[in-house]
Design a protein around this motif. Structure first.
Motif, PDB file in Angstrom:
ATOM      1  N   LYS A   1       0.821  -1.215   0.000  1.00 62.23           N
ATOM      2  CA  LYS A   1       0.000   0.000   0.000  1.00 62.23           C
ATOM      3  C   LYS A   1       0.852   1.262   0.000  1.00 62.23           C
ATOM      4  CE  LYS A   1      -2.145  -1.560   3.639  1.00 62.23           C
ATOM      5  NZ  LYS A   1      -3.043  -1.678   4.807  1.00 62.23           N
ATOM      6  N   ALA A   2       2.024   1.203   0.612  1.00 60.33           N
ATOM      7  CA  ALA A   2       2.875   2.397   0.687  1.00 60.33           C
ATOM      8  C   ALA A   2       3.549   2.699  -0.635  1.00 60.33           C
ATOM      9  CB  ALA A   2       3.923   2.215   1.781  1.00 60.33           C
ATOM     10  N   PHE A   3       3.887   1.662  -1.410  1.00 60.70           N
ATOM     11  CA  PHE A   3       4.588   1.850  -2.677  1.00 60.70           C
ATOM     12  C   PHE A   3       3.818   1.138  -3.784  1.00 60.70           C
ATOM     13  CE2 PHE A   3       7.869   1.851   0.664  1.00 60.70           C
ATOM     14  CZ  PHE A   3       8.346   3.140   0.493  1.00 60.70           C
ATOM     15  N   PRO A   4       2.697   1.719  -4.237  1.00 59.45           N
ATOM     16  CA  PRO A   4       1.896   1.083  -5.294  1.00 59.45           C
ATOM     17  C   PRO A   4       2.655   1.028  -6.611  1.00 59.45           C
ATOM     18  CG  PRO A   4       1.116   3.314  -4.863  1.00 59.45           C
ATOM     19  CD  PRO A   4       2.136   3.010  -3.806  1.00 59.45           C
ATOM     20  N   ARG A   5       2.212   0.116  -7.454  1.00 51.71           N
ATOM     21  CA  ARG A   5       2.823  -0.066  -8.773  1.00 51.71           C
ATOM     22  C   ARG A   5       1.795   0.266  -9.858  1.00 51.71           C
ATOM     23  NH1 ARG A   5       6.496  -5.591  -8.129  1.00 51.71           N
ATOM     24  NH2 ARG A   5       7.449  -4.999  -6.121  1.00 51.71           N
ATOM     25  N   PRO A   6       2.246   0.359 -11.105  1.00 50.90           N
ATOM     26  CA  PRO A   6       1.286   0.602 -12.192  1.00 50.90           C
ATOM     27  C   PRO A   6       0.190  -0.456 -12.202  1.00 50.90           C
ATOM     28  CG  PRO A   6       3.529   0.896 -12.964  1.00 50.90           C
ATOM     29  CD  PRO A   6       3.635   0.350 -11.581  1.00 50.90           C
ATOM     30  N   ASP A   7      -0.954  -0.084 -12.758  1.00 43.00           N
ATOM     31  CA  ASP A   7      -2.118  -0.956 -12.763  1.00 43.00           C
ATOM     32  C   ASP A   7      -1.769  -2.316 -13.377  1.00 43.00           C
ATOM     33  OD1 ASP A   7      -4.778  -1.962 -14.221  1.00 43.00           O
ATOM     34  OD2 ASP A   7      -5.336  -0.721 -12.502  1.00 43.00           O
ATOM     35  N   VAL A   8      -1.918  -3.378 -12.581  1.00 46.44           N
ATOM     36  CA  VAL A   8      -1.507  -4.714 -13.033  1.00 46.44           C
ATOM     37  C   VAL A   8      -2.401  -5.198 -14.162  1.00 46.44           C
ATOM     38  CG1 VAL A   8      -1.168  -7.104 -12.308  1.00 46.44           C
ATOM     39  CG2 VAL A   8      -0.552  -5.234 -10.764  1.00 46.44           C
ATOM     40  N   MET A   9      -3.702  -4.944 -14.102  1.00 49.44           N
ATOM     41  CA  MET A   9      -4.607  -5.381 -15.162  1.00 49.44           C
ATOM     42  C   MET A   9      -4.255  -4.687 -16.483  1.00 49.44           C
ATOM     43  SD  MET A   9      -6.559  -7.605 -13.701  1.00 49.44           S
ATOM     44  CE  MET A   9      -5.007  -8.055 -12.882  1.00 49.44           C
TER      45      MET A   9
END
Length: 541
Positions: free
Chosen positions: A488-496
């Motif tokens: 939650k602290a370091f989100p990534r680009p949308d996986v879908m």
């Protein structure tokens, strides 16, 4: 008696004068408001007490007639200077009151300062801020003068207020006003004036470093193809540099040459000291509603912390701040700027080159921030490969080259590593967050519809009620609470989105079969949104 009944009081007064009743004449004139200069000139003949009483009555009469200057003059004849000043000040005749005080009071008398303060307060209330500041200065209240001048809230007034506060010994106020002035100047891209304002104050070196990074970042993004902005002034060291000179090296060089800050600096110029000071500057969480100019300043603040951490060999904080700098551009509206920033910071496509304790070329450091940052770099690399492959199908909800204006010069070096983009923990969190947003929208719609008593009832799904939606919301929130904090602290680009991109790319470019299989499994498990299901239908059939 006839004159009294007829209202001819002036005749009665003169009759009493002729009869020798001077006190009676003065008393009658005072009671009827008929005192005048002639009667007052005769009052001393009746004695000192009678004259003083007549003067006091005449002062009251003149005040009622709004002849305040004349009333104050008669008070001076009784040597009542303080009362005269109070009379003038009470009727907003501050200029005359100040002149009287300077003429009749000894130097340094506090009454003069009190008059100036009252005058300043009245001017400030009426909106005459510059004149109010002058009055505060005359009263010796430099702090109040600087504050009221700063209320004009333009760059010139803030700059003058900061200088005034510094001269008056109000160092903390001077720094606060200097920072406010700097914000106004940077919004206008007046970089030289902004640095001059900061340089005039003590203890603002770290903010000068931040401003230096912001100017270099603005210039670098413009050089990399961003929309050019009219600049009022800039420094020679911010002019376009050699293409092979990366942004990090440019900043470190300017810091050392212009500000005397390097890895070997000590005292107030030591990277660790400056980093602790810069960490105390609060920044809000990234938001799509923040203007681009402010986004660049916030990103430059994180980048400044990262560079100070790099000088101080603090790899953990380095990666977290680099991620913070990039996170401010992670919205669809800022896709182009995000790609340009990644190319400026990581031209080789590898975030580990920033680590001073690991040789370049190795895998990214294991920190969560570094992994998410590397995923962002790979995300832009993936888009660049997709565009270069001439794939004709746009991604639902994604970004196209025509929409964002990204040229093919933004292709990042290095191979594509899809493993960071296909993260199951991040996919689970993103799916839960999307479900929460959908439930919130449906709850808001139901509440709005319930408030419209005369509106027709909308068609709704079987069994979908406010209670059931609230229960689903609680379940999704509980799932988010149980998710790893690092995810939650370091989100990534949308996986879908990345899954769909990879499957589209596999049509025209070689994508390993295990990667395609992983993308399909993630779409089947977490692709619950109708738009995702519609876009993935071809690949899952």
């Amino acid at each position: 008696a006839g004159h009294v009944e007829a209202g001819h009081y002036d005749s009665v007064v003169y009759l009493r004068l002729w009869a020798g009743d001077l006190e009676g004449a003065l008393q009658l004139a005072a009671e009827r408001g008929e005192l005048n200069d002639h009667l007052l000139s005769l009052a001393p003949m009746a004695g000192f007490g009678a004259w003083r009483g007549a003067v006091e009555a005449y002062v009251r009469q003149l005040s009622q007639q709004e002849q305040h200057l004349k009333a104050a003059s008669h008070l001076l004849s009784l040597h009542r200077v303080t009362d005269a000043l109070e009379l003038l000040g009470g009727h907003r005749l501050y200029r005359e009151a100040v002149a009287l005080a300077k003429a009749r009071l000894p130097p340094g008398d506090p009454a003069l300062g009190g008059l100036y303060r009252r005058w300043a307060g009245a001017l400030e209330k009426d909106g005459h801020l510059s004149a109010a500041a002058k009055c505060y200065l005359a009263a010796g209240a430099g702090y109040d003068a600087a504050k009221v001048l700063a209320k004009k809230n333009d760059a010139a007034s803030l700059r003058a207020a900061a200088q005034l506060a510094r001269v008056c010994g109000e160092a903390e106020l001077a720094r606060v006003l200097a920072l406010r002035c700097t914000k106004e100047l940077t919004d206008a891209l007046d970089w030289v004036a902004a640095q001059e304002v900061l340089n005039a104050q003590d203890g603002l070196l770290v903010h000068r470093l931040h401003l230096c990074v912001a100017e270099l970042l603005e210039a670098s993004l413009s050089d990399a193809g961003g929309a050019p902005q009219p600049c009022l002034s800039s420094h020679p060291w911010a002019s376009p540099s050699e293409p092979q000179l990366r942004l990090r090296d440019r900043v470190i060089g300017v810091w050392a040459e212009q500000f005397g800050v390097s890895s070997t600096s000590t005292g107030g110029h030591a990277p660790g000291v400056l980093l602790q000071e810069l960490k105390s500057v609060e920044t809000p969480p990234p938001s799509a509603s923040v203007p681009l100019r402010q986004v660049q300043l916030y990103s430059a603040l994180h980048l400044s912390r990262a560079l100070l951490a790099w000088l101080g060999d603090d790899d953990g904080l380095l990666m977290a701040e680099l991620w913070g700098a990039a996170a401010w551009f992670q919205t669809p509206q800022r896709f182009s700027a995000s790609a340009q920033l990644c190319r400026l910071l990581f031209p080789e496509g590898d975030v580990s080159v920033w680590s001073r304790t690991r040789p370049p070329g190795l895998h990214p450091p294991p920190e969560d921030a570094a992994a998410s940052l590397q995923a962002l770099v790979q995300y832009h690399h993936l888009y660049a490969l997709w565009w270069s492959s001439s794939a004709p199908l746009p991604l639902s909800g994604g970004v196209t080259e025509e929409e964002q204006g990204v040229s093919m010069t933004t292709v990042l070096a290095g191979p594509l590593d899809a493993s960071l983009l296909l993260s199951r923990p991040h996919a689970a969190v993103q799916a839960a967050q999307m479900s929460v947003r959908e439930i919130q929208d449906r709850l808001a719609a139901m509440v709005l519809q319930h408030g419209r008593a005369d509106a027709p009832s909308p068609s709704r799904e079987e069994g979908v009620t406010l209670v059931s939606l609230s229960a689903r919301m609680s379940a999704q929130q509980e799932q988010l609470d149980q998710s790893p904090d690092a995810v939650k602290a370091f989100p990534r680009p949308d996986v879908m989105e990345c899954c769909l991109l990879l499957l589209h790319l596999s049509r025209t470019a070689p994508v390993p079969e295990p990667v395609q299989q992983e993308a399909r499994e993630l779409l089947q498990r977490f692709g619950t949104h109708p738009d995702v299901q519609r876009a993935a239908r071809h690949f899952l059939s």
